[in-house]
Design a protein around this motif. Structure first.
Motif, PDB file in Angstrom:
ATOM      1  N   GLU A 107     -38.549-100.683  15.296  1.00  0.00           N
ATOM      2  CA  GLU A 107     -37.962-100.566  16.624  1.00  0.00           C
ATOM      3  C   GLU A 107     -37.764 -99.097  16.960  1.00  0.00           C
ATOM      4  N   LYS A 108     -38.289 -98.699  18.122  1.00  0.00           N
ATOM      5  CA  LYS A 108     -38.183 -97.293  18.540  1.00  0.00           C
ATOM      6  C   LYS A 108     -37.470 -97.219  19.889  1.00  0.00           C
ATOM      7  N   VAL A 109     -36.416 -96.425  19.937  1.00  0.00           N
ATOM      8  CA  VAL A 109     -35.709 -96.134  21.185  1.00  0.00           C
ATOM      9  C   VAL A 109     -36.015 -94.694  21.560  1.00  0.00           C
ATOM     10  N   VAL A 110     -36.473 -94.493  22.787  1.00  0.00           N
ATOM     11  CA  VAL A 110     -36.883 -93.166  23.249  1.00  0.00           C
ATOM     12  C   VAL A 110     -36.008 -92.760  24.431  1.00  0.00           C
ATOM     13  N   VAL A 111     -35.521 -91.532  24.398  1.00  0.00           N
ATOM     14  CA  VAL A 111     -34.741 -90.974  25.508  1.00  0.00           C
ATOM     15  C   VAL A 111     -35.557 -89.846  26.130  1.00  0.00           C
ATOM     16  N   ILE A 112     -35.931 -90.007  27.386  1.00  0.00           N
ATOM     17  CA  ILE A 112     -36.670 -88.973  28.115  1.00  0.00           C
ATOM     18  C   ILE A 112     -35.718 -88.334  29.113  1.00  0.00           C
ATOM     19  N   ASN A 113     -35.590 -87.034  29.016  1.00  0.00           N
ATOM     20  CA  ASN A 113     -34.608 -86.299  29.798  1.00  0.00           C
ATOM     21  C   ASN A 113     -35.318 -85.141  30.487  1.00  0.00           C
ATOM     22  N   SER A 114     -35.241 -85.073  31.794  1.00  0.00           N
ATOM     23  CA  SER A 114     -35.953 -84.036  32.541  1.00  0.00           C
ATOM     24  C   SER A 114     -34.982 -83.143  33.291  1.00  0.00           C
ATOM     25  N   PHE A 115     -35.400 -81.890  33.461  1.00  0.00           N
ATOM     26  CA  PHE A 115     -34.563 -80.881  34.112  1.00  0.00           C
ATOM     27  C   PHE A 115     -35.406 -80.082  35.097  1.00  0.00           C
ATOM     28  N   GLU A 116     -34.720 -79.515  36.089  1.00  0.00           N
ATOM     29  CA  GLU A 116     -35.406 -78.747  37.117  1.00  0.00           C
ATOM     30  C   GLU A 116     -36.059 -77.487  36.568  1.00  0.00           C
ATOM     31  N   ARG A 117     -35.360 -76.804  35.676  1.00  0.00           N
ATOM     32  CA  ARG A 117     -35.920 -75.556  35.131  1.00  0.00           C
ATOM     33  C   ARG A 117     -35.204 -75.226  33.826  1.00  0.00           C
ATOM     34  N   LEU A 118     -35.808 -74.338  33.072  1.00  0.00           N
ATOM     35  CA  LEU A 118     -35.292 -73.984  31.750  1.00  0.00           C
ATOM     36  C   LEU A 118     -34.035 -73.120  31.865  1.00  0.00           C
ATOM     37  N   ASN A 119     -33.015 -73.448  31.055  1.00  0.00           N
ATOM     38  CA  ASN A 119     -31.879 -72.556  30.870  1.00  0.00           C
ATOM     39  C   ASN A 119     -31.312 -72.779  29.479  1.00  0.00           C
ATOM     40  N   GLU A 120     -30.404 -71.915  29.072  1.00  0.00           N
ATOM     41  CA  GLU A 120     -29.943 -71.906  27.684  1.00  0.00           C
ATOM     42  C   GLU A 120     -29.097 -73.131  27.320  1.00  0.00           C
ATOM     43  N   ASN A 121     -28.644 -73.897  28.310  1.00  0.00           N
ATOM     44  CA  ASN A 121     -27.780 -75.043  28.018  1.00  0.00           C
ATOM     45  C   ASN A 121     -28.523 -76.370  27.898  1.00  0.00           C
ATOM     46  N   LEU A 122     -29.829 -76.354  28.147  1.00  0.00           N
ATOM     47  CA  LEU A 122     -30.550 -77.618  28.226  1.00  0.00           C
ATOM     48  C   LEU A 122     -30.544 -78.388  26.917  1.00  0.00           C
TER      49      LEU A 122
END
Length: 765
Positions: free
Chosen positions: A253-268
């Motif tokens: 069983e595989k659970v995948v979390v896809i998380n997208s952001f507008e642009r790169l920053n140090e907190n991502l």
């Protein structure tokens, strides 16, 4: 009428899409049909494991796009195209046994079956793999994209050894290396790969727009295994080697979390880690599946359509409803519209068009109000881009783009991007329709009013006064019928603008009467002057609407009645579709229309037009419409129902529910026709059900096709869920949940409660 032949790819079943015979020649058609999505993430029905045959591996995430530029031509003509980018293949799997890698293009296998369970929202596939060394393994794959957790995708693999003991290697992970199919390019740059704690992560960014996608996965297996990590430039996966006994089954069983952001920053990475810890800490595969299935159980209780004695259309309409609810669910974490293909393919580049508000919004208004509001909020949050576009076109106010992902114009064809005003009037109509159905004054006042003001400003600055007739109109435009361009006084454009002015004036009056403080805030913010509103009223009153007084037919645009006529039946079949077989300029020389424009307007504002006007215009334009848009047949069917042309209504309807399932347009492999799926729902509810929602309370005037024993549909209206059942004798209506509501049936008002109301079925004129 239309003469199209479909192809049968799947077994007829009321609740499932079933492929029983492996068909590698139509793999991409089937991949479209087996798409799973939740409106934020969408994955085509490609295979989990290696497949070397023809395939389109495609997963798409709303709001994650790339762009290409063309050399600028003239002022106001867009030179940038945006397109949704092929994202992480979260199903990446490799299976090896007896020194052989599973590949259904090469391997020996039997008892193949693939099933999309519409009731539960689960896609499964199973078969028996026979290795060259004599081992036989039964494999079952299961996948879903969570409808309750918008970042989460789930995959399950079960393998059973049927006749031998030995070793099986399974490699499972995430792959960002696939190319975008249309542009034959991979648009990702890998930022990092990590194997921390109990989950694995990979992060990538798009090479031009700097959009960020992190894919994180956690695997649980039913048996211990030898493990390792497999990496390539844009791939990370876990390698698992199992000792498997004869007749033993192993589950992964595989659970995948896809998380997208507008642009790169140090907190991502910190934000991503927090989300992963929350999801992986709270949810197992089984818990996610349970929540997901409960979501679908609840939805079907509220939105199902049943059809008696018509198994093909029963399957078809449930497929349409399922894919519509998948395509745009209202749980999106990004502000986005609904793409013409949803998240099922790359054609149309993932862009939203004017049909979002005209065709799709009604479906969501009566099935998923959160999604309906989200669609309109997309237009509110992209109002600044629409205002900038108006400036580029030497206009005031807001000019909404004909094709867009982020609110900016993404169509480089000037005749569409510059001449089609119907997106802006469709947005205004969407606000009108939303308000009429929901009575949501808060949303209308706080977000809708500003949109309406800016759209009216654009229309005013684009509208001009004719020299001879002294009437206002729009010159050099293209309406919904895209077989005529640079026309003057297009009926649809003029009429929709007139209604936009009138509705905006009503809203301003209502807002001032109910919340003068907010009214003053909005008029200050927009710098609205009373003189502007007075001018809008004058334009609306003196808008040029051309109608032949004897025939009652509205002229589609000035000069249309004088165009050379062409009998559609004389066009050879090998010249269809016209767009691909005729020289472009030849298309515009005749009275042939691509899709209904006058008739569409008569449906949107049904109460504005008399029965006689509808009949006259239907009789005239039906003979001239070649239906080269998938949106077209349903509008003709709906009005045919109202006019009593029942045979013609059903003939047009035949293409609606199964347009993609049977590949009538021969392009299902490119992705699903989302707007056409919505039109199929409209065809039943607004056509046979006779619903009209341009006034309150909504109206019903049901009929029933001769070959149906009954049909029923459910709608959400004023916080109530209503069930309407139509049989050859009666219309039966009851409330399933929520408050009592008023409903007009055959022009008589009824209060709908838990008690059934039985009304004799009436024939329309």
């Amino acid at each position: 009428m239309i003469n199209k032949k479909g192809s049968r790819y799947v077994k007829i079943d009321p609740w499932c899409i079933i492929e029983e015979n492996f068909d590698k020649s139509n793999m991409r058609v089937l991949e479209s049909l087996f798409t799973v999505s939740n409106g934020y993430i969408g994955t085509r029905g490609y295979f989990d494991e290696l497949y070397t045959g023809d395939t389109h591996i495609g997963t798409y995430v709303a709001g994650v796009f790339e762009e290409i530029y063309e050399k600028p031509s003239y002022k106001g003509v867009p030179n940038r195209t945006q397109f949704v980018v092929n994202n992480a293949n979260w199903l990446y799997t490799r299976i090896i046994a007896d020194g052989e890698e599973l590949d259904l293009n090469q391997s020996n296998f039997s008892e193949y079956k693939r099933v999309l369970d519409l009731k539960k929202g689960i896609l499964t596939r199973e078969f028996i793999w026979h290795t060259q060394k004599g081992s036989s393994f039964k494999l079952k794959f299961e996948r879903f994209i969570s409808m309750t957790q918008n970042n989460v995708c789930c995959q399950k693999i079960e393998i059973t050894s049927l006749n031998k003991s030995g070793k099986v290697k399974i490699i499972s992970g995430v792959d960002f290396s696939h190319k975008h199919r249309i542009y034959d390019t991979n648009y990702w740059e890998c930022l990092f790969k990590t194997n921390e704690n109990d989950y694995i992560s990979i992060g990538c960014k798009t090479i031009r727009t700097n959009k960020i996608s992190f894919a994180n996965f956690k695997i649980e297996a039913s048996k211990a295994y030898e493990q390792g990590i497999v990496e390539d430039e844009k791939i990370i996966a876990k390698e698992m080697v199992f000792d498997i006994e004869e007749n033993e089954s192993i589950e992964i069983e595989k659970v995948v979390v896809i998380n997208s952001f507008e642009r790169l920053n140090e907190n991502l990475q910190s934000e991503n880690r927090k989300l992963c810890q929350s999801i992986f800490g709270q949810y197992s595969y089984s818990k996610l599946k349970q929540e997901h299935e409960k979501f679908w159980e609840k939805m079907w209780e509220e939105v199902d359509i049943e059809i008696g004695q018509d198994s093909e259309n029963q399957q078809g309409i449930r497929f349409c409803i399922f894919q519509m609810l998948q395509a745009y669910s209202g749980i999106q974490q990004v502000v986005a519209g609904i793409g013409a293909k949803g998240l099922s393919g790359e054609v149309y580049n993932g862009n939203s068009f004017w049909d979002s508000e005209v065709y799709c919004l009604p479906f969501y208004l009566f099935t998923n109000i959160d999604a309906a509001k989200k669609l309109l909020e997309f237009r509110y949050y992209t109002l600044p881009q629409a205002k900038q576009r108006a400036k580029e076109l030497d206009l005031k106010g807001a000019f909404y783009p004909i094709a867009t992902i982020d609110g900016t114009e993404s169509c480089t064809l000037w005749q569409h991007a510059n001449l089609q005003l119907q997106v802006s009037t469709a947005v205004a109509y969407g606000l009108y329709h939303y308000y009429i159905v929901t009575k949501d004054e808060k949303f209308l006042f706080e977000k809708g009013t500003e949109i309406l003001i800016e759209v009216c400003r654009m229309l005013e600055s684009r509208c001009q006064l004719g020299q001879k007739d002294g009437k206002y109109g729009f010159f050099g435009v293209m309406g919904p019928d895209e077989f005529h361009m640079m026309v003057n006084n297009d009926f649809y454009t003029n009429y929709m603008a007139k209604k936009t002015f009138e509705f905006t004036i009503e809203v301003l009056k209502l807002l001032k009467a109910k919340d003068e403080k907010l009214y003053n805030e909005i008029t200050r913010k927009t710098e609205l002057e009373n003189s502007e509103v007075e001018r809008w009223a004058d334009i609306a009153k003196n808008m040029n609407i051309i109608q032949d007084p004897q025939s009652k037919v509205f002229e589609q645009h000035e000069g249309y009645f004088n165009l050379p006529h062409i009998e559609l039946s004389t066009i050879p079949e090998d010249q269809i579709p016209i767009y691909k077989n005729w020289a472009y300029d030849r298309i515009f020389r005749y009275d042939m229309i691509k899709q209904p424009a006058v008739l569409l307007c008569m449906l949107l504002y049904s109460s504005d037009f008399s029965f006689e006007e509808k009949k006259a215009n239907y009789d005239y334009y039906d003979l001239r419409c070649i239906h080269e848009s998938s949106l077209s047949p349903s509008i003709h069917s709906i009005l045919a129902c109202e006019l009593g042309y029942y045979d013609k209504a059903y003939e047009y309807f035949k293409y609606a529910t199964r347009l993609d399932l049977d590949n009538y347009n021969r392009n299902t492999e490119e992705g699903l026709h989302i707007t056409s799926l919505a039109a199929a729902w409209l065809n039943i509810v607004y056509g046979f059900g006779g619903m009209r929602s341009d006034t309150a309370p909504i109206k019903l005037a049901p009929i029933i096709p001769d070959n149906w024993s009954y049909y029923s549909f459910r709608i959400k209206y004023n916080r109530a869920v209503l069930k309407i059942v139509v049989d050859p004798q009666y219309v039966t209506i009851k409330k399933l949940k929520g408050p009592d509501v008023d409903l007009m049936v055959y022009d008589k008002t009824y209060t709908i409660t838990e008690d059934e109301i039985k009304i004799p079925l009436q024939k329309r004129r």
